[in-house]
Design a protein around this motif. Structure first.
Motif, PDB file in Angstrom:
ATOM      1  N   GLY A 108       0.799  -1.232   0.000  1.00  0.00           N
ATOM      2  CA  GLY A 108       0.000   0.000   0.000  1.00  0.00           C
ATOM      3  C   GLY A 108       0.826   1.273   0.000  1.00  0.00           C
ATOM      4  N   PRO A 147       2.598   2.543  -2.959  1.00  0.00           N
ATOM      5  CA  PRO A 147       3.126   2.673  -4.326  1.00  0.00           C
ATOM      6  C   PRO A 147       3.827   4.005  -4.553  1.00  0.00           C
ATOM      7  N   ASP A 148       3.340   5.064  -3.883  1.00  0.00           N
ATOM      8  CA  ASP A 148       3.974   6.374  -4.108  1.00  0.00           C
ATOM      9  C   ASP A 148       5.401   6.381  -3.580  1.00  0.00           C
ATOM     10  N   MET A 149       5.600   5.750  -2.412  1.00  0.00           N
ATOM     11  CA  MET A 149       6.952   5.683  -1.863  1.00  0.00           C
ATOM     12  C   MET A 149       7.842   4.884  -2.808  1.00  0.00           C
ATOM     13  N   VAL A 151       7.621   4.649  -5.972  1.00  0.00           N
ATOM     14  CA  VAL A 151       7.990   5.470  -7.131  1.00  0.00           C
ATOM     15  C   VAL A 151       9.101   6.448  -6.780  1.00  0.00           C
ATOM     16  N   LEU A 196       1.359   5.407 -11.677  1.00  0.00           N
ATOM     17  CA  LEU A 196       1.668   6.577 -10.857  1.00  0.00           C
ATOM     18  C   LEU A 196       2.646   7.511 -11.556  1.00  0.00           C
ATOM     19  N   LYS A 242      -7.188   8.547  -5.561  1.00  0.00           N
ATOM     20  CA  LYS A 242      -6.078   7.987  -4.785  1.00  0.00           C
ATOM     21  C   LYS A 242      -4.790   8.051  -5.599  1.00  0.00           C
ATOM     22  N   LEU A 243      -4.903   7.718  -6.876  1.00  0.00           N
ATOM     23  CA  LEU A 243      -3.736   7.754  -7.756  1.00  0.00           C
ATOM     24  C   LEU A 243      -3.166   9.172  -7.825  1.00  0.00           C
ATOM     25  N   MET A 256      -1.475  10.318  -4.576  1.00  0.00           N
ATOM     26  CA  MET A 256      -0.176   9.661  -4.430  1.00  0.00           C
ATOM     27  C   MET A 256       0.844  10.273  -5.379  1.00  0.00           C
ATOM     28  N   ALA A 257       0.395  10.612  -6.587  1.00  0.00           N
ATOM     29  CA  ALA A 257       1.286  11.279  -7.542  1.00  0.00           C
ATOM     30  C   ALA A 257       1.749  12.604  -6.944  1.00  0.00           C
ATOM     31  N   ARG A 286       2.078  13.247  -3.856  1.00  0.00           N
ATOM     32  CA  ARG A 286       3.033  12.984  -2.779  1.00  0.00           C
ATOM     33  C   ARG A 286       4.428  12.740  -3.352  1.00  0.00           C
ATOM     34  N   ILE A 287       4.481  12.071  -4.512  1.00  0.00           N
ATOM     35  CA  ILE A 287       5.778  11.832  -5.153  1.00  0.00           C
ATOM     36  C   ILE A 287       6.427  13.165  -5.530  1.00  0.00           C
ATOM     37  N   TYR A 314       5.453  10.519   4.053  1.00  0.00           N
ATOM     38  CA  TYR A 314       4.962   9.171   3.832  1.00  0.00           C
ATOM     39  C   TYR A 314       4.307   8.571   5.072  1.00  0.00           C
TER      40      TYR A 314
END
Lengths: 368, 422
Positions: free
Chosen positions: A328, A330-332, A334, A361, B13-14, B17-18, B20-21, B35
């Motif tokens: 859970g 996936p962002d980390m 990436v 992502l 959600k995608l 998260m993008a 956050r990257i 994180y």
């Protein structure tokens, strides 16, 4: 002002210091109930308590009054020392130590360190507590001399509103403190000393770090002695099952904020697996549950990989990234993958499973 | 949930998260904190944009997320991170005021945070962020600590109840638990405990400090927060007063004991046939303070005003009724005069040339009766005496520029004057 939780933790940290027999100093403005709390602690532990105001004392009250008996000089101890020596496991509370003149502080050193006043031994089980007003509040404050400061665990003390409210309605809160099992304590102390020495091996500059500014010299700083106290107190926290917040307080109080913060980080992450081990056997390994730990581990793995890169290890790291996605994060994954892709050996391509996990992502973030 | 909702939820959600990257790439040193935020999708009815609770769970409206770009959302994520780093929740609880209003507090905190983001030129969302510009008419100044800005805003709102400024980023910035918040022990997204948060903030702070030591450009506010956390310092005014007071009492010696001389009471002890040896008291002597004042060309009039008010402060702190010596000095010493607290502004300031404080310090040593304490007020861009002058004199250097502190000789006590603001 403290929160109720911080107050409880400070209270318990004080209890740990007293039980572990590490001299402790409470920093706080006057009228914060320091004396009452210490009285309550002494009653609960059924120990004799002596309260002394250091600022109105003279050096000979601690070092003993020089006196000539049969042509030899002896240092006659005052009556409080005698009383403590008789009970052998009492508590000595010296208030206002930083407003005491330097010569009185110097005399206090021997009392705190060797538990000796004049020629009178107080007994090694005597606990020493001191209290001081912060420099900016001390009416005519002296710096606490560094050698004296270094012998204490420093705790900040103030009363939160909730506690005052409870106290005014008749019930000052007290917190229970369990005595540790001796065998357990010995085991924890062994562990803790290993952790401290492991940490200091990687950070030799923190074995002894004398503070630069005058005001900091009067507080906690790392020396071999204060690391030893820190290990003792931390072992006590483990052996009595107290919270990590209490551990944080006693560690900061012993070796100072900066050194303690680094040690706590090291301590938290030392249970993490060795990155090289993980890269050797990526399938055998499960990720930690907390996100910050996964991050630390991921950064460690990438460092290890950059240091010593091979096709095999690079693919192993890819597997770890996959695991991050599955758990859970996936962002980390990436974030790490961007660096991971940069260091790929030759024309190696990632496994399709990794790519499938990362591509949506990367696209969303417009990174590919 | 309908199929459309599921799809939207997945897309949101995608995107977050993008975001956050991207946020992580902007400020890598906040990674562990970023994180650690647990992402929880919420009902847009309850949360129009985003919010964070005391357990660092980030609640977001999928509608809001889908209406913004990942780039802009990254800025919002960093905004929420700063609520955590600035410990707005803890600071709100610590305000010693009754009837606190967390929406106003949050507004003040938001302004401080968004200033940092604006300074870093980050892209913003369609939703306009709150800024200092919106509250400047209330008397809020961007150098104010959030606590001060809050009290200014509260005072303003008492008089202008119609001009309500509020915003809410969730309980992370203070106030009671919100209705939408998950249970602290929620099985999917348990709260980060206070202790975990402390550990994370410690590691973020040391990451910031080491990034700065490596020469990376770190926003000032973040660097300050990190240093405050790991290297707490005292307010310089308190430090100066404290150093002066202990210097003065050291000189006055009015309460210290010595065995170097016999006690005046020793005769009585001996006459009584007792065999005790008492210590003598050190003889007090009224302290004489000399202040070397940097009046060189690099010192602005404003700074000189600060120096003068500090001289007044010094005299108040020390309680010297007999006055202090003031030596205005650039590359040479001008008129030396003795002043009392009420005529500070009458100090005749001459100078404007080059800088050499060592000249002033040596001149101060020629004052008779001898000075016991020599205080130098300067920006620090000056040569210092190469060796400690003979005599047991206490030297204090009060600097306005921190970067020059390392040039001050070891035998001087250094106090840095800093602007106090967060």
């Amino acid at each position: 002002m403290m929160s109720l939780l911080e107050y409880e933790e400070t209270y318990l940290a004080l209890g740990v210091c007293v039980e572990a027999n590490v001299p402790v100093i409470l920093w706080g403005p006057p009228g914060q109930g320091k004396t009452s709390v210490i009285k309550a602690l002494a009653i609960k532990a059924d120990r004799h308590l002596e309260i002394i105001l250091a600022s109105i004392r003279e050096p000979q009250d601690f070092a003993g009054l020089p006196s000539i008996v049969n042509g030899k000089m002896t240092l006659v101890a005052p009556d409080w020392a005698q009383r403590l020596a008789d009970t052998n496991s009492g508590i000595l509370f010296t208030d206002e130590v930083n407003t005491a003149p330097p010569s009185v502080q110097a005399a206090l050193l021997r009392v705190c360190l060797d538990k000796v006043a004049g020629d009178c031994e107080l007994g090694l089980d005597t606990s020493v507590i001191a209290a001081a007003n912060p420099p900016e509040q001390a009416a005519d404050g002296w710096d606490l001399a560094p050698p004296l400061a270094n012998r204490f665990c420093h705790l900040d003390w103030s009363l939160p509103l909730e506690v005052v409210r409870m106290g005014l309605s008749g019930q000052w809160p007290t917190y229970d403190f369990q005595k540790p099992d001796a065998a357990r304590l010995a085991r924890e102390l062994g562990n803790e000393k290993l952790k401290v020495s492991g940490f200091l091996t990687s950070r030799p500059d923190l074995v002894t770090a004398l503070p630069n500014s005058n005001a900091d010299q009067g507080r906690a700083f790392p020396t071999p002695r204060s690391w030893e106290s820190a290990a003792m107190l931390s072992a006590f926290v483990s052996a009595t099952g107290l919270s990590e917040g209490v551990r944080r307080l006693v560690l900061k109080g012993s070796v100072g904020v900066a050194a303690a913060a680094e040690f706590i980080t090291y301590r938290n992450n030392m249970d993490l697996p060795d990155p090289d081990q993980v890269l050797a056997e990526p399938d055998k390994f499960t990720l930690p549950s907390r996100a910050d730990q996964i991050y630390v581990l991921g950064a460690g793995i990438l460092n290890a990989l950059t240091r010593d890169i091979s096709t095999e290890r690079w693919h192993a790291a890819g597997k770890i990234l996959e695991k991050m996605v599955e758990s859970g994060h996936p962002d980390m994954a990436v974030s790490f993958a961007r660096q991971w892709l940069k260091i790929r050996p030759g024309k190696e391509t990632p496994n399709t499973t990794v790519l499938q996990a990362l591509v949506p992502l990367l696209t969303e973030a417009k990174l590919i | 949930m309908s199929a459309i909702d599921v799809e939207k939820s997945h897309a949101a959600k995608l995107r977050i998260m993008a975001a956050r990257i991207l946020a992580q790439a902007r400020w890598p040193y906040v990674s562990t904190l970023l994180y650690s935020l647990k992402l929880v999708e919420s009902d847009p009815q309850e949360i129009p944009t985003m919010a964070v609770d005391t357990g660092w769970r980030l609640y977001y409206s999928p509608d809001f997320v889908m209406s913004e770009s990942a780039e802009a959302l990254a800025t919002v994520l960093l905004h929420e991170c700063m609520h955590c780093m600035f410990e707005h929740g803890r600071r709100f609880e610590a305000l010693p005021i009754a009837g606190k209003r967390n929406t106003i507090w949050n507004y003040a905190g938001d302004c401080a945070i968004n200033q940092v983001l604006d300074d870093a030129h980050m892209p913003w969302t369609e939703v306009t962020p709150v800024r200092y510009v919106n509250i400047e008419h209330q008397g809020v100044d961007r150098t104010m600590p959030t606590e001060v800005a809050y009290s200014v805003m509260v005072a303003y709102q008492l008089e202008h109840p119609e001009d309500e400024q509020d915003s809410d980023c969730g309980s992370v910035s203070g106030g009671a638990r919100r209705q939408y918040e998950l249970d602290p022990d929620d099985s999917d997204s348990p709260a980060n405990t206070i202790n975990q948060q402390d550990n994370i903030l410690d590691s973020v702070s040391s990451a910031i400090i080491s990034a700065q030591n490596d020469g990376e450009d770190i926003p000032d506010a973040l660097a300050r927060i990190a240093r405050d956390r790991l290297e707490p310092t005292l307010d310089w005014k308190k430090l100066l007063a404290f150093n002066l007071r202990s210097a003065v009492s050291n000189v006055a010696g009015r309460r210290d004991y010595t065995y170097a001389r016999p006690s005046r009471r020793q005769g009585a002890i001996n006459a009584a046939g007792l065999k005790f040896i008492l210590p003598a008291m050190r003889q007090p002597q009224p302290p004489c303070v000399a202040i070397v004042l940097d009046t060189s060309g690099s010192i602005s009039d404003d700074t000189l005003d600060v120096y003068l008010s500090e001289i007044r402060g010094i005299m108040n702190a020390v309680g010297i009724s007999s006055g202090v010596w003031v030596l205005p000095c650039d590359s040479k010493v001008h008129e030396v005069e003795k002043i009392r607290s009420f005529d500070v502004t009458k100090v005749r300031i001459k100078g404007g040339g080059g800088t050499d404080m060592s000249v002033g310090i040596h001149e101060a040593l020629r004052i008779r009766p001898r000075a016991n304490i020599v205080v130098t007020l300067t920006d620090g861009a000056t040569p210092w005496p190469e060796t400690k002058p003979v005599g047991s004199i206490i030297y204090l250097a009060v600097l306005t520029t921190k970067s020059f502190a390392s040039y001050v000789p070891q035998w001087m006590t250094t106090v840095i004057m800093e602007d106090v603001s967060v």
